[in-house]
Design a protein around this motif. Structure first.
Motif, short mmCIF file in Angstrom:
data_model
loop_
_atom_site.label_atom_id
_atom_site.label_comp_id
_atom_site.label_asym_id
_atom_site.label_seq_id
_atom_site.Cartn_x
_atom_site.Cartn_y
_atom_site.Cartn_z
N LYS A 1 0.84 -1.20 0.00
CA LYS A 1 0.00 0.00 0.00
C LYS A 1 0.87 1.24 0.00
CE LYS A 1 -3.96 2.22 2.16
NZ LYS A 1 -4.03 3.14 1.08
N ALA A 2 1.93 1.25 0.79
CA ALA A 2 2.84 2.40 0.82
C ALA A 2 3.49 2.59 -0.55
CB ALA A 2 3.91 2.20 1.90
N SER A 3 3.92 1.50 -1.15
CA SER A 3 4.51 1.57 -2.49
C SER A 3 3.49 2.08 -3.50
CB SER A 3 5.03 0.20 -2.90
OG SER A 3 5.50 0.22 -4.22
N PHE A 4 2.26 1.57 -3.40
CA PHE A 4 1.19 2.00 -4.30
C PHE A 4 0.91 3.49 -4.13
CE2 PHE A 4 -3.34 2.96 -4.79
CZ PHE A 4 -3.51 2.68 -6.13
N ASP A 5 0.79 3.94 -2.87
CA ASP A 5 0.51 5.35 -2.61
C ASP A 5 1.62 6.25 -3.15
OD1 ASP A 5 -1.89 4.71 -1.44
OD2 ASP A 5 -1.12 4.80 0.63
N LYS A 6 2.87 5.81 -2.97
CA LYS A 6 4.01 6.59 -3.49
C LYS A 6 3.94 6.66 -5.01
CE LYS A 6 9.00 6.52 -3.86
NZ LYS A 6 10.18 5.67 -3.76
N GLU A 7 3.74 5.53 -5.65
CA GLU A 7 3.66 5.48 -7.12
C GLU A 7 2.49 6.29 -7.63
OE1 GLU A 7 5.28 4.32 -10.71
OE2 GLU A 7 6.06 3.83 -8.74
N LYS A 8 1.36 6.18 -6.92
CA LYS A 8 0.17 6.93 -7.31
C LYS A 8 0.43 8.43 -7.22
CE LYS A 8 -4.69 7.59 -6.15
NZ LYS A 8 -5.74 7.34 -5.17
N GLY A 9 1.10 8.85 -6.15
CA GLY A 9 1.44 10.27 -6.00
C GLY A 9 2.35 10.75 -7.12
N GLU A 10 3.35 9.94 -7.45
CA GLU A 10 4.26 10.31 -8.54
C GLU A 10 3.51 10.40 -9.86
OE1 GLU A 10 7.35 7.37 -8.44
OE2 GLU A 10 8.25 8.18 -6.61
N LEU A 11 2.64 9.44 -10.12
CA LEU A 11 1.88 9.45 -11.37
C LEU A 11 0.92 10.63 -11.43
CD1 LEU A 11 1.18 5.65 -11.87
CD2 LEU A 11 2.74 7.09 -13.16
N GLU A 12 0.27 10.94 -10.31
CA GLU A 12 -0.64 12.09 -10.29
C GLU A 12 0.13 13.38 -10.52
OE1 GLU A 12 -2.72 11.71 -6.57
OE2 GLU A 12 -4.23 10.35 -7.42
N ALA A 13 1.33 13.49 -9.96
CA ALA A 13 2.16 14.67 -10.20
C ALA A 13 2.55 14.75 -11.68
CB ALA A 13 3.40 14.62 -9.32
N ALA A 14 2.88 13.61 -12.26
CA ALA A 14 3.25 13.59 -13.69
C ALA A 14 2.05 13.97 -14.56
CB ALA A 14 3.77 12.21 -14.08
N VAL A 15 0.86 13.48 -14.19
CA VAL A 15 -0.36 13.82 -14.95
C VAL A 15 -0.64 15.31 -14.82
CG1 VAL A 15 -2.87 13.51 -14.98
CG2 VAL A 15 -1.38 11.53 -14.90
N THR A 16 -0.50 15.85 -13.62
CA THR A 16 -0.74 17.28 -13.41
C THR A 16 0.25 18.10 -14.23
OG1 THR A 16 -1.53 16.83 -11.17
CG2 THR A 16 -0.87 19.08 -11.66
N ALA A 17 1.51 17.69 -14.23
CA ALA A 17 2.53 18.40 -15.03
C ALA A 17 2.21 18.30 -16.52
CB ALA A 17 3.91 17.83 -14.74
N ALA A 18 1.77 17.13 -16.96
CA ALA A 18 1.42 16.95 -18.37
C ALA A 18 0.22 17.81 -18.75
CB ALA A 18 1.13 15.47 -18.65
N LYS A 19 -0.77 17.89 -17.85
CA LYS A 19 -1.93 18.73 -18.13
C LYS A 19 -1.53 20.20 -18.20
CE LYS A 19 -5.59 15.75 -16.34
NZ LYS A 19 -6.63 15.57 -15.32
N ALA A 20 -0.63 20.62 -17.33
CA ALA A 20 -0.15 22.00 -17.36
C ALA A 20 0.59 22.27 -18.67
CB ALA A 20 0.76 22.28 -16.16
N ALA A 21 1.41 21.31 -19.09
CA ALA A 21 2.14 21.47 -20.35
C ALA A 21 1.17 21.54 -21.53
CB ALA A 21 3.13 20.33 -20.54
N ILE A 22 0.15 20.70 -21.50
CA ILE A 22 -0.85 20.71 -22.57
C ILE A 22 -1.57 22.05 -22.59
CG2 ILE A 22 -3.08 19.74 -23.27
CD1 ILE A 22 -2.00 16.99 -22.37
N SER A 23 -1.93 22.54 -21.43
CA SER A 23 -2.61 23.84 -21.34
C SER A 23 -1.71 24.94 -21.90
CB SER A 23 -2.98 24.12 -19.89
OG SER A 23 -3.56 25.40 -19.77
N GLN A 24 -0.44 24.90 -21.54
CA GLN A 24 0.50 25.90 -22.04
C GLN A 24 0.63 25.81 -23.56
OE1 GLN A 24 4.46 25.52 -20.49
NE2 GLN A 24 5.27 27.15 -21.75
N TYR A 25 0.74 24.60 -24.08
CA TYR A 25 0.88 24.42 -25.52
C TYR A 25 -0.39 24.86 -26.26
CZ TYR A 25 5.13 21.79 -24.57
OH TYR A 25 6.38 21.40 -24.16
#
Length: 167
Positions: free
Chosen positions: A70-94
């Motif tokens: 669960k700890a590993s999952f939560d860490k991975e989920k947090g990293e993926l959500e941060a990557a998705v948020t960054a990707a959405k910001a990049a898409i918005s900027q583009y």
């Protein structure tokens, strides 16, 4: 006659001869070395205790593995959500940059149309003046010759007026 040798864990090997009965079995309860079933009454309880201990151990290991997963999952989920948020910001900027570039294209297209219209007007003026230019181009030599004759005539007239004689 042939005999068959038979052995057992507890007894000494003995031979059976064809046509003879086997020797009697060894004494068990009556023998002095037999002490009865000692520790056997604890056997099933110890087995059940061992099984219980194994199950408790397995449950605690499963709980710790689950917590780790669960700890590993939560860490991975947090990293993926941060990557998705960054990707959405990049898409918005583009998309913003694309909108700016699209507006630039529209503006440049409008400017080009205006400049094309101005160029067409200038080209029409040049075309309107072309017959006059052609006239000068075609008649230049003849006009230069006539101008030279006229200038010679004016010089002669001036010389005559000043008293010169020409034959």
């Amino acid at each position: 006659q042939t005999g068959v040798a038979v052995s057992s864990k507890h007894a000494q090997p003995y031979e059976i001869k064809a046509g003879q009965a086997p020797p009697p079995p060894p004494a068990t309860w009556d023998a002095a070395g037999y002490g009865g079933a000692e520790g056997e009454s604890q056997g099933i309880l110890s087995i059940l205790t061992l099984i219980k201990d194994d199950i408790v151990s397995d449950i605690s290991k499963a709980d710790s593995d689950e917590a780790e997963a669960k700890a590993s999952f939560d860490k991975e989920k947090g990293e993926l959500e941060a990557a998705v948020t960054a990707a959405k910001a990049a898409i918005s900027q583009y998309e913003g940059e694309q909108a700016t570039q699209d507006q630039t294209v529209v503006d440049k297209t409008g400017e080009r149309a205006t400049e094309t219209t101005a160029l067409e007007g200038t080209m029409k003026q040049i075309e309107a003046l072309k017959p006059g230019c052609d006239y000068f181009l075609v008649n230049y030599i003849a006009r230069a010759h006539k101008r030279q004759v006229e200038m010679d005539g004016l010089r002669k007239a001036k010389a005559i007026l000043q008293g010169g004689k020409f034959a």
